[in-house]
Design a protein around this motif. Structure first.
Motif, PDB file in Angstrom:
ATOM      1  N   MET A   4       0.766  -1.120   0.021  1.00 31.88           N
ATOM      2  CA  MET A   4      -0.111  -0.010  -0.145  1.00 31.88           C
ATOM      3  C   MET A   4       0.890   1.300  -0.068  1.00 31.88           C
ATOM      4  SD  MET A   4      -1.166   0.312   4.094  1.00 31.88           S
ATOM      5  CE  MET A   4      -1.671  -1.292   3.995  1.00 31.88           C
ATOM      6  N   ARG A   5       0.324   2.404  -0.150  1.00 35.85           N
ATOM      7  CA  ARG A   5       1.204   3.412   0.104  1.00 35.85           C
ATOM      8  C   ARG A   5       1.335   3.904   1.239  1.00 35.85           C
ATOM      9  NH1 ARG A   5       2.803   7.212  -3.400  1.00 35.85           N
ATOM     10  NH2 ARG A   5       3.558   9.345  -2.525  1.00 35.85           N
ATOM     11  N   LEU A   6       2.816   4.237   1.685  1.00 33.19           N
ATOM     12  CA  LEU A   6       3.334   4.398   2.757  1.00 33.19           C
ATOM     13  C   LEU A   6       2.960   5.621   3.452  1.00 33.19           C
ATOM     14  CD1 LEU A   6       6.642   2.268   2.769  1.00 33.19           C
ATOM     15  CD2 LEU A   6       4.430   1.358   3.635  1.00 33.19           C
ATOM     16  N   LEU A   7       3.150   6.729   2.662  1.00 34.45           N
ATOM     17  CA  LEU A   7       3.159   8.142   3.254  1.00 34.45           C
ATOM     18  C   LEU A   7       1.777   8.466   3.068  1.00 34.45           C
ATOM     19  CD1 LEU A   7       6.315   9.511   1.577  1.00 34.45           C
ATOM     20  CD2 LEU A   7       5.921   8.901   4.034  1.00 34.45           C
ATOM     21  N   THR A   8       1.393   9.425   4.064  1.00 34.44           N
ATOM     22  CA  THR A   8       0.095  10.101   4.310  1.00 34.44           C
ATOM     23  C   THR A   8       0.209  11.479   4.201  1.00 34.44           C
ATOM     24  OG1 THR A   8      -0.588   8.238   5.855  1.00 34.44           O
ATOM     25  CG2 THR A   8      -1.875  10.268   5.806  1.00 34.44           C
ATOM     26  N   PRO A   9      -0.778  12.036   3.210  1.00 35.62           N
ATOM     27  CA  PRO A   9      -0.521  13.560   3.099  1.00 35.62           C
ATOM     28  C   PRO A   9      -1.229  14.321   4.299  1.00 35.62           C
ATOM     29  CG  PRO A   9      -2.508  12.650   1.876  1.00 35.62           C
ATOM     30  CD  PRO A   9      -1.884  11.440   2.379  1.00 35.62           C
ATOM     31  N   ALA A  10      -0.728  15.551   4.207  1.00 37.29           N
ATOM     32  CA  ALA A  10      -1.089  16.572   5.415  1.00 37.29           C
ATOM     33  C   ALA A  10      -2.439  16.506   5.866  1.00 37.29           C
ATOM     34  CB  ALA A  10      -0.743  17.758   5.320  1.00 37.29           C
ATOM     35  N   ALA A  11      -3.447  16.319   5.009  1.00 29.97           N
ATOM     36  CA  ALA A  11      -4.704  16.223   5.308  1.00 29.97           C
ATOM     37  C   ALA A  11      -5.163  15.069   6.114  1.00 29.97           C
ATOM     38  CB  ALA A  11      -5.675  16.490   3.837  1.00 29.97           C
ATOM     39  N   GLY A  12      -4.603  13.995   5.978  1.00 22.62           N
ATOM     40  CA  GLY A  12      -4.772  12.607   6.650  1.00 22.62           C
ATOM     41  C   GLY A  12      -4.505  12.618   8.007  1.00 22.62           C
ATOM     42  N   ASN A  13      -3.730  13.589   8.569  1.00 24.69           N
ATOM     43  CA  ASN A  13      -3.566  13.545   9.841  1.00 24.69           C
ATOM     44  C   ASN A  13      -3.751  14.889  10.519  1.00 24.69           C
ATOM     45  OD1 ASN A  13      -1.407  14.364  12.148  1.00 24.69           O
ATOM     46  ND2 ASN A  13      -1.644  12.141  12.138  1.00 24.69           N
ATOM     47  N   THR A  14      -4.659  15.248  11.717  1.00 27.79           N
ATOM     48  CA  THR A  14      -4.933  16.505  12.136  1.00 27.79           C
ATOM     49  C   THR A  14      -3.826  17.236  12.592  1.00 27.79           C
ATOM     50  OG1 THR A  14      -7.021  15.550  13.183  1.00 27.79           O
ATOM     51  CG2 THR A  14      -6.188  17.662  14.175  1.00 27.79           C
ATOM     52  N   LEU A  17      -1.924  18.501   9.466  1.00 25.54           N
ATOM     53  CA  LEU A  17      -2.802  19.448   8.620  1.00 25.54           C
ATOM     54  C   LEU A  17      -2.728  20.914   9.271  1.00 25.54           C
ATOM     55  CD1 LEU A  17      -5.117  20.135   6.466  1.00 25.54           C
ATOM     56  CD2 LEU A  17      -6.565  19.382   8.013  1.00 25.54           C
ATOM     57  N   LYS A  18      -2.619  20.890  10.600  1.00 25.38           N
ATOM     58  CA  LYS A  18      -2.654  22.271  11.286  1.00 25.38           C
ATOM     59  C   LYS A  18      -1.474  22.870  10.588  1.00 25.38           C
ATOM     60  CE  LYS A  18      -5.378  21.352  15.393  1.00 25.38           C
ATOM     61  NZ  LYS A  18      -5.509  21.239  16.852  1.00 25.38           N
ATOM     62  N   THR A  19      -0.074  22.097  10.803  1.00 26.49           N
ATOM     63  CA  THR A  19       0.941  22.509  10.423  1.00 26.49           C
ATOM     64  C   THR A  19       0.867  23.003   9.013  1.00 26.49           C
ATOM     65  OG1 THR A  19       1.982  21.103  12.100  1.00 26.49           O
ATOM     66  CG2 THR A  19       3.737  22.196  10.363  1.00 26.49           C
ATOM     67  N   ALA A  20       0.332  22.204   8.054  1.00 27.83           N
ATOM     68  CA  ALA A  20       0.506  22.652   6.848  1.00 27.83           C
ATOM     69  C   ALA A  20      -0.256  23.932   6.560  1.00 27.83           C
ATOM     70  CB  ALA A  20      -0.131  21.401   5.964  1.00 27.83           C
ATOM     71  N   LEU A  21      -1.466  24.066   7.247  1.00 27.01           N
ATOM     72  CA  LEU A  21      -2.352  25.498   6.949  1.00 27.01           C
ATOM     73  C   LEU A  21      -1.656  26.602   7.341  1.00 27.01           C
ATOM     74  CD1 LEU A  21      -5.794  23.991   7.948  1.00 27.01           C
ATOM     75  CD2 LEU A  21      -4.926  24.439   5.599  1.00 27.01           C
ATOM     76  N   LYS A  22      -0.709  26.425   8.627  1.00 26.92           N
ATOM     77  CA  LYS A  22       0.094  27.550   9.156  1.00 26.92           C
ATOM     78  C   LYS A  22       1.291  27.921   7.978  1.00 26.92           C
ATOM     79  CE  LYS A  22       1.946  29.172  13.346  1.00 26.92           C
ATOM     80  NZ  LYS A  22       2.228  28.918  14.644  1.00 26.92           N
ATOM     81  N   HIS A  23       1.850  26.675   7.717  1.00 32.13           N
ATOM     82  CA  HIS A  23       3.108  27.087   6.799  1.00 32.13           C
ATOM     83  C   HIS A  23       2.925  26.520   5.335  1.00 32.13           C
ATOM     84  CE1 HIS A  23       5.233  28.131  10.526  1.00 32.13           C
ATOM     85  NE2 HIS A  23       4.529  26.904  11.159  1.00 32.13           N
ATOM     86  N   GLN A  24       2.360  27.275   4.520  1.00 34.83           N
ATOM     87  CA  GLN A  24       1.950  26.700   3.317  1.00 34.83           C
ATOM     88  C   GLN A  24       3.107  26.524   2.164  1.00 34.83           C
ATOM     89  OE1 GLN A  24      -1.418  28.563   1.576  1.00 34.83           O
ATOM     90  NE2 GLN A  24      -2.535  28.605   3.875  1.00 34.83           N
TER      91      GLN A  24
END
Length: 218
Positions: A4-14, A17-24
């Motif tokens: 399966m795919r090993l890595l999860t995009p930012a949206a897949g973890n709360t 996701l918070k970090t990604a929205l803050k540091h685009q």
């Protein structure tokens, strides 16, 4: 053996996701393995303390894992893949990171990768593929209770060490703080600040440990 795919995009973890929205400026991906008490046959968190296990947010009965059984199953399958076919696992992980790096560059972003979402594995070691060394333009970051890792990671792998209730760990953390490393410490009144209310609690600006005063950052 690719499962399966090993890595999860930012949206897949709360948290990511918070970090990604803050540091685009960053494209963030993470690797979610089974935490210490659920991993079978492999020590994913070899220095986890009792309180760490009790409060772990990666368990099957916590967060989305309590709602969707497939989440815990996916973490267990990835962990079993690592245990049974480590070389194949590391090879697939490396190629997925390179693929994500190409996507990040196409969008003018920097790839940031958290390989220990719920685990504590020294990915800089050769037995785990020395992954960060093979991806020098990727930013890697993790929490860790493996205090021996200081000075062992490459420049693109940033660790924040973790305080525990164990006196031996606290001695190591104090040593790390005195040498300029970051240590994560919990400040909480669980009874008054449960759930989202935790965001309203006051964090001290400084904290003293054995006569040594340190700055505190939220």
């Amino acid at each position: 053996t690719q499962i399966m795919r090993l890595l999860t995009p930012a949206a897949g973890n709360t948290k990511t996701l918070k970090t990604a929205l803050k540091h685009q400026q960053y494209r963030i991906v993470s690797l979610a393995l089974a935490p210490a008490y659920e991993a079978k046959g492999i020590s994913t968190c070899p220095n986890a303390s009792n309180s760490c296990r009790a409060a772990c947010v990666g368990g099957e009965n916590v967060g989305l894992g309590a709602i969707f059984a497939s989440i815990g199953e996916a973490r267990r399958r990835k962990t079993e893949f690592l245990r049974m076919h480590k070389d194949e696992f590391c090879k697939q992980l490396k190629h997925e990171i390179w693929e994500e790096q190409r996507k990040a560059e196409a969008e003018g972003q920097v790839l940031a990768c958290r390989l220990n979402t719920f685990s504590d594995i020294p990915w800089e070691q050769g037995r785990y593929g020395a992954i960060p060394q093979l991806c020098p333009d990727v930013v890697f970051y993790d929490y860790s209770k493996l205090y021996f890792r200081t000075g062992q990671t490459p420049d693109n792998y940033h660790l924040c060490f973790s305080w525990t209730e164990e006196s031996k760990d606290q001695a190591d953390c104090l040593r790390l703080l005195l040498n300029g490393f970051n240590v994560s410490m919990v400040f909480a009144n669980a009874g008054a600040y449960a759930g989202n209310a935790a965001l309203r609690q006051d964090i001290p600006k400084r904290w003293t440990i054995e006569g040594n005063r340190f700055e505190v950052y939220d």
